[in-house]
Design a protein around this motif. Structure first.
Motif, PDB file in Angstrom:
ATOM      1  N   TYR A  45       0.339  -1.400   0.085  1.00 58.11           N
ATOM      2  CA  TYR A  45      -0.018  -0.467  -0.165  1.00 58.11           C
ATOM      3  C   TYR A  45       1.215   1.349   0.077  1.00 58.11           C
ATOM      4  O   TYR A  45       0.378   2.501  -1.166  1.00 58.11           O
ATOM      5  CB  TYR A  45      -1.402   0.277   1.348  1.00 58.11           C
ATOM      6  N   HIS A  49       1.103   4.166  -3.093  1.00 57.92           N
ATOM      7  CA  HIS A  49       1.131   5.299  -2.420  1.00 57.92           C
ATOM      8  C   HIS A  49       1.799   6.551  -2.899  1.00 57.92           C
ATOM      9  O   HIS A  49       1.852   7.697  -2.390  1.00 57.92           O
ATOM     10  CB  HIS A  49       0.157   5.403  -1.426  1.00 57.92           C
ATOM     11  N   HIS A 138      -3.129   6.680   6.499  1.00 53.42           N
ATOM     12  CA  HIS A 138      -3.427   6.922   5.419  1.00 53.42           C
ATOM     13  C   HIS A 138      -4.534   7.210   4.777  1.00 53.42           C
ATOM     14  O   HIS A 138      -4.909   8.127   3.772  1.00 53.42           O
ATOM     15  CB  HIS A 138      -2.872   6.378   4.778  1.00 53.42           C
ATOM     16  N   SER A 139      -4.853   6.167   4.711  1.00 59.67           N
ATOM     17  CA  SER A 139      -6.624   5.968   3.310  1.00 59.67           C
ATOM     18  C   SER A 139      -7.607   6.713   4.442  1.00 59.67           C
ATOM     19  O   SER A 139      -8.592   7.117   3.596  1.00 59.67           O
ATOM     20  CB  SER A 139      -6.950   4.886   3.944  1.00 59.67           C
ATOM     21  N   THR A 144      -8.715   7.578  -0.414  1.00 57.53           N
ATOM     22  CA  THR A 144      -8.351   7.019  -1.889  1.00 57.53           C
ATOM     23  C   THR A 144      -8.920   5.665  -1.831  1.00 57.53           C
ATOM     24  O   THR A 144      -9.461   5.345  -1.243  1.00 57.53           O
ATOM     25  CB  THR A 144      -7.285   6.449  -1.932  1.00 57.53           C
ATOM     26  N   LYS A 146      -8.194   3.518  -4.172  1.00 58.06           N
ATOM     27  CA  LYS A 146      -6.905   2.028  -4.088  1.00 58.06           C
ATOM     28  C   LYS A 146      -7.091   1.005  -3.105  1.00 58.06           C
ATOM     29  O   LYS A 146      -6.391   1.635  -2.479  1.00 58.06           O
ATOM     30  CB  LYS A 146      -5.363   2.966  -4.655  1.00 58.06           C
TER      31      LYS A 146
END
Length: 147
Positions: A45, A49, A138-139, A144, A146
């Motif tokens: 991941y 990213h 992070h997400s 995102t 993805k």
């Protein structure tokens, strides 16, 4: 096996977001080459990213197409975040190494917390995140689609 402590102090959300925005190089200590392991999924991941993901595990020569280093001292470039996927007993040594190599932050994955090591890292001028998943954070901050 030692149990995860409750973090006495953690980086506030806005600072976590800023850390993730500013960081470019993340060393994943304890990464696995097995695709079903969380450490592998997180490393992939991070790479997908845009981070320079540096695998650190003495068992492997390469993970996800990147050269894998036996320890932080062997990593040839400066590290922004040391992301830890090791057992709690290993954390003090990893934090000492992170301080020695001048990393800017230590991130202990979900289920990992070591308050004494966190305090030592903070005293050395590092930011510390404990008991949180870097992929989830992070997400959450940079929604995102993805995976």
């Amino acid at each position: 096996m030692a149990e995860c402590e409750i973090p006495r102090e953690n980086l506030p959300d806005p600072e976590i977001k800023e850390l993730l925005q500013r960081a470019q190089t993340i060393a994943v200590v304890g990464v696995s080459h097995k695709e079903d392991r969380d450490s592998h999924k997180v490393a992939r991941y991070l790479k997908e990213h845009g981070y320079t993901m540096i695998p650190v595990n003495p068992k492997y020569k390469e993970v996800l197409g990147e050269p894998c280093y036996p320890d932080l001292k062997s990593v040839p470039v400066p590290v922004d975040i040391v992301n830890i996927f090791r057992n709690i007993e290993a954390i003090p040594g990893i934090v000492d190494e992170a301080i020695d190599v001048g990393a800017k932050a230590v991130w202990m994955q979900l289920g990992l917390c070591h308050n004494a090591s966190a305090e030592k890292a903070r005293q050395a001028g590092m930011q510390v995140v404990m008991n949180k998943c870097i992929k989830i954070e992070h997400s959450r901050h940079f929604a995102t689609h993805k995976e």
